[in-house]
Design a protein around this motif. Structure first.
Motif, mmCIF file in Angstrom:
data_model
loop_
_atom_site.group_PDB
_atom_site.id
_atom_site.type_symbol
_atom_site.label_atom_id
_atom_site.label_comp_id
_atom_site.label_asym_id
_atom_site.label_seq_id
_atom_site.Cartn_x
_atom_site.Cartn_y
_atom_site.Cartn_z
ATOM 1 N N SER A 1 0.805 -1.218 0.000
ATOM 2 C CA SER A 1 0.000 0.000 0.000
ATOM 3 C C SER A 1 0.842 1.273 0.000
ATOM 4 C CB SER A 1 -0.957 -0.005 1.197
ATOM 5 O OG SER A 1 -0.237 -0.090 2.405
ATOM 6 N N GLN A 2 1.944 1.271 0.743
ATOM 7 C CA GLN A 2 2.778 2.467 0.820
ATOM 8 C C GLN A 2 3.460 2.754 -0.515
ATOM 9 O OE1 GLN A 2 5.634 2.469 4.013
ATOM 10 N NE2 GLN A 2 6.479 4.452 3.470
ATOM 11 N N THR A 3 4.027 1.705 -1.127
ATOM 12 C CA THR A 3 4.676 1.873 -2.428
ATOM 13 C C THR A 3 3.652 2.247 -3.484
ATOM 14 O OG1 THR A 3 6.327 0.213 -1.822
ATOM 15 C CG2 THR A 3 6.126 0.753 -4.156
ATOM 16 N N ARG A 4 2.480 1.633 -3.401
ATOM 17 C CA ARG A 4 1.401 1.913 -4.350
ATOM 18 C C ARG A 4 1.016 3.393 -4.302
ATOM 19 N NH1 ARG A 4 -2.832 -1.922 -5.840
ATOM 20 N NH2 ARG A 4 -4.465 -0.836 -6.999
ATOM 21 N N GLU A 5 0.855 3.925 -3.086
ATOM 22 C CA GLU A 5 0.462 5.319 -2.931
ATOM 23 C C GLU A 5 1.527 6.262 -3.480
ATOM 24 O OE1 GLU A 5 -0.834 8.466 0.620
ATOM 25 O OE2 GLU A 5 -0.525 6.328 1.073
ATOM 26 N N GLN A 6 2.804 5.974 -3.188
ATOM 27 C CA GLN A 6 3.887 6.823 -3.655
ATOM 28 C C GLN A 6 3.987 6.809 -5.174
ATOM 29 O OE1 GLN A 6 6.101 8.940 -1.828
ATOM 30 N NE2 GLN A 6 6.319 9.609 -3.966
ATOM 31 N N LEU A 7 3.902 5.612 -5.781
ATOM 32 C CA LEU A 7 3.999 5.517 -7.236
ATOM 33 C C LEU A 7 2.789 6.152 -7.919
ATOM 34 C CD1 LEU A 7 5.522 2.032 -8.111
ATOM 35 C CD2 LEU A 7 6.463 4.272 -8.557
ATOM 36 N N ARG A 8 1.640 6.020 -7.299
ATOM 37 C CA ARG A 8 0.433 6.648 -7.857
ATOM 38 C C ARG A 8 0.604 8.162 -7.894
ATOM 39 N NH1 ARG A 8 -3.848 4.377 -4.624
ATOM 40 N NH2 ARG A 8 -3.373 6.040 -3.152
ATOM 41 N N ASP A 9 1.151 8.736 -6.822
ATOM 42 C CA ASP A 9 1.389 10.183 -6.784
ATOM 43 C C ASP A 9 2.436 10.585 -7.821
ATOM 44 O OD1 ASP A 9 -0.437 10.360 -4.747
ATOM 45 O OD2 ASP A 9 1.051 10.527 -3.146
ATOM 46 N N ASP A 10 3.512 9.768 -7.937
ATOM 47 C CA ASP A 10 4.557 10.047 -8.929
ATOM 48 C C ASP A 10 3.985 10.018 -10.339
ATOM 49 O OD1 ASP A 10 6.404 10.214 -6.906
ATOM 50 O OD2 ASP A 10 7.341 8.271 -7.290
ATOM 51 N N LEU A 11 3.154 9.010 -10.612
ATOM 52 C CA LEU A 11 2.577 8.858 -11.937
ATOM 53 C C LEU A 11 1.667 10.030 -12.276
ATOM 54 C CD1 LEU A 11 2.023 7.234 -14.496
ATOM 55 C CD2 LEU A 11 0.254 5.983 -13.237
ATOM 56 N N LEU A 12 0.834 10.438 -11.329
ATOM 57 C CA LEU A 12 -0.070 11.560 -11.571
ATOM 58 C C LEU A 12 0.722 12.836 -11.845
ATOM 59 C CD1 LEU A 12 -2.955 12.598 -11.680
ATOM 60 C CD2 LEU A 12 -2.855 12.967 -9.207
ATOM 61 N N SER A 13 1.774 13.063 -11.060
ATOM 62 C CA SER A 13 2.622 14.242 -11.264
ATOM 63 C C SER A 13 3.270 14.219 -12.638
ATOM 64 C CB SER A 13 3.692 14.290 -10.169
ATOM 65 O OG SER A 13 4.614 15.331 -10.400
ATOM 66 N N LEU A 14 3.744 13.034 -13.050
ATOM 67 C CA LEU A 14 4.385 12.888 -14.354
ATOM 68 C C LEU A 14 3.408 13.180 -15.487
ATOM 69 C CD1 LEU A 14 6.644 11.852 -16.285
ATOM 70 C CD2 LEU A 14 5.644 9.575 -15.978
ATOM 71 N N LEU A 15 2.222 12.584 -15.424
ATOM 72 C CA LEU A 15 1.252 12.748 -16.503
ATOM 73 C C LEU A 15 0.789 14.201 -16.605
ATOM 74 C CD1 LEU A 15 -0.846 9.474 -16.064
ATOM 75 C CD2 LEU A 15 0.834 9.984 -17.840
ATOM 76 N N ARG A 16 0.642 14.877 -15.460
ATOM 77 C CA ARG A 16 0.264 16.293 -15.502
ATOM 78 C C ARG A 16 1.399 17.127 -16.109
ATOM 79 N NH1 ARG A 16 -4.777 15.161 -15.407
ATOM 80 N NH2 ARG A 16 -5.758 14.849 -13.360
ATOM 81 N N ARG A 17 2.610 16.713 -15.842
ATOM 82 C CA ARG A 17 3.770 17.471 -16.304
ATOM 83 C C ARG A 17 3.927 17.405 -17.812
ATOM 84 N NH1 ARG A 17 10.047 16.126 -14.507
ATOM 85 N NH2 ARG A 17 11.014 17.926 -15.476
ATOM 86 N N ILE A 18 3.718 16.242 -18.394
ATOM 87 C CA ILE A 18 3.961 16.084 -19.828
ATOM 88 C C ILE A 18 2.695 16.260 -20.666
ATOM 89 C CG2 ILE A 18 5.929 14.567 -19.454
ATOM 90 C CD1 ILE A 18 4.188 12.205 -20.098
ATOM 91 N N CYS A 19 1.538 16.323 -20.002
ATOM 92 C CA CYS A 19 0.280 16.652 -20.680
ATOM 93 C C CYS A 19 -0.033 15.703 -21.835
ATOM 94 C CB CYS A 19 0.309 18.094 -21.176
ATOM 95 S SG CYS A 19 -1.330 18.752 -21.587
ATOM 96 N N LEU A 20 0.086 14.398 -21.564
ATOM 97 C CA LEU A 20 -0.294 13.389 -22.545
ATOM 98 C C LEU A 20 -1.455 12.564 -21.991
ATOM 99 C CD1 LEU A 20 3.103 12.012 -23.902
ATOM 100 C CD2 LEU A 20 1.447 13.426 -25.108
ATOM 101 N N PRO A 21 -2.367 12.118 -22.858
ATOM 102 C CA PRO A 21 -3.509 11.330 -22.384
ATOM 103 C C PRO A 21 -3.079 9.942 -21.914
ATOM 104 C CG PRO A 21 -3.488 11.389 -24.778
ATOM 105 C CD PRO A 21 -2.414 12.326 -24.319
ATOM 106 N N ALA A 22 -3.866 9.379 -20.998
ATOM 107 C CA ALA A 22 -3.564 8.051 -20.451
ATOM 108 C C ALA A 22 -4.861 7.315 -20.155
ATOM 109 C CB ALA A 22 -2.726 8.170 -19.180
#
Length: 207
Positions: free
Chosen positions: A159-180
């Motif tokens: 759960s802890q790793t999942r939460e951290q990676l989920r936050d990282d992924l969301l930050s990345l996708l917002r940064r590069i502005c590509l659909p997912a």
């Protein structure tokens, strides 16, 4: 016998930077939908357009789609750095529609962004599940794709790793502005990531 795959009248449109989360029970067609968009299955009817280009008949390698799967899909005989560099193709530094990832074409920057630079010389067999997933995300971005597809990418994580990676992924996708498009069973993933949610049952849109 020949396996029959069925998706019925599913219509989805995403703007740049939008995240669609696909929910549904096992066997509802979630993974088949992703695999069809990626080019692993060819639909009998309908069209798949990416950046306005009809890719319905194109093979997977010509679709500019990054597909991150449950089991990470890393090459076991290659190091972390080699896995990421392998994805750096001729389009890695190409700017399209005014959007170019600040990390595109730079394996070292990708490894640093996902916090795995210190693992560059290791092979996947010497990584934890969370480390493997970070490398898989770095490799997915390395090819500078037009669209990201994620098939239960956090299912094997605590759960802890999942939460951290989920936050990282969301930050990345917002940064590069590509659909997912993101397939999950986890409602927390859906609530955290989704701009829109598609609910499937028996290959059909429920909501």
């Amino acid at each position: 016998s020949r396996r029959t795959l069925a998706l019925d009248n599913i219509e989805v449109a995403l703007d740049g930077g939008q995240i669609l989360v696909v929910l549904g029970p096992n066997g509802s067609g979630k993974s088949v939908l992703l695999e069809t968009i990626a080019g692993f299955h060819r639909p009998d009817t309908g069209r798949i357009l990416i950046r306005g280009i009809d890719v319905t008949r194109l093979p997977p390698e010509r679709r500019r789609v990054a597909f991150v799967v449950q089991n990470f899909g890393l090459f076991p005989h290659l190091t972390v750095e080699q896995n990421v560099r392998l994805a750096l193709g001729p389009h890695a530094n190409e700017k399209r529609s005014g959007v170019l990832s600040p990390l595109a074409g730079d394996a070292a920057a990708l490894l640093s962004y996902f916090g795995v630079s210190h693992l560059a010389a290791r092979t996947p067999g010497r990584l934890s599940p969370g480390e493997k997933q970070r490398v898989a995300l770095a490799r997915a971005l390395a090819a500078n794709p037009d669209l990201f597809l994620f098939d239960e990418p956090f299912s094997a994580l605590d759960s802890q790793t999942r939460e951290q990676l989920r936050d990282d992924l969301l930050s990345l996708l917002r940064r590069i502005c590509l659909p997912a498009i993101f397939v999950t069973h986890d409602h927390t993933d859906a609530l955290t990531l989704a701009d829109r949610v598609l609910v499937l049952r028996n290959g059909k849109t429920v909501q």
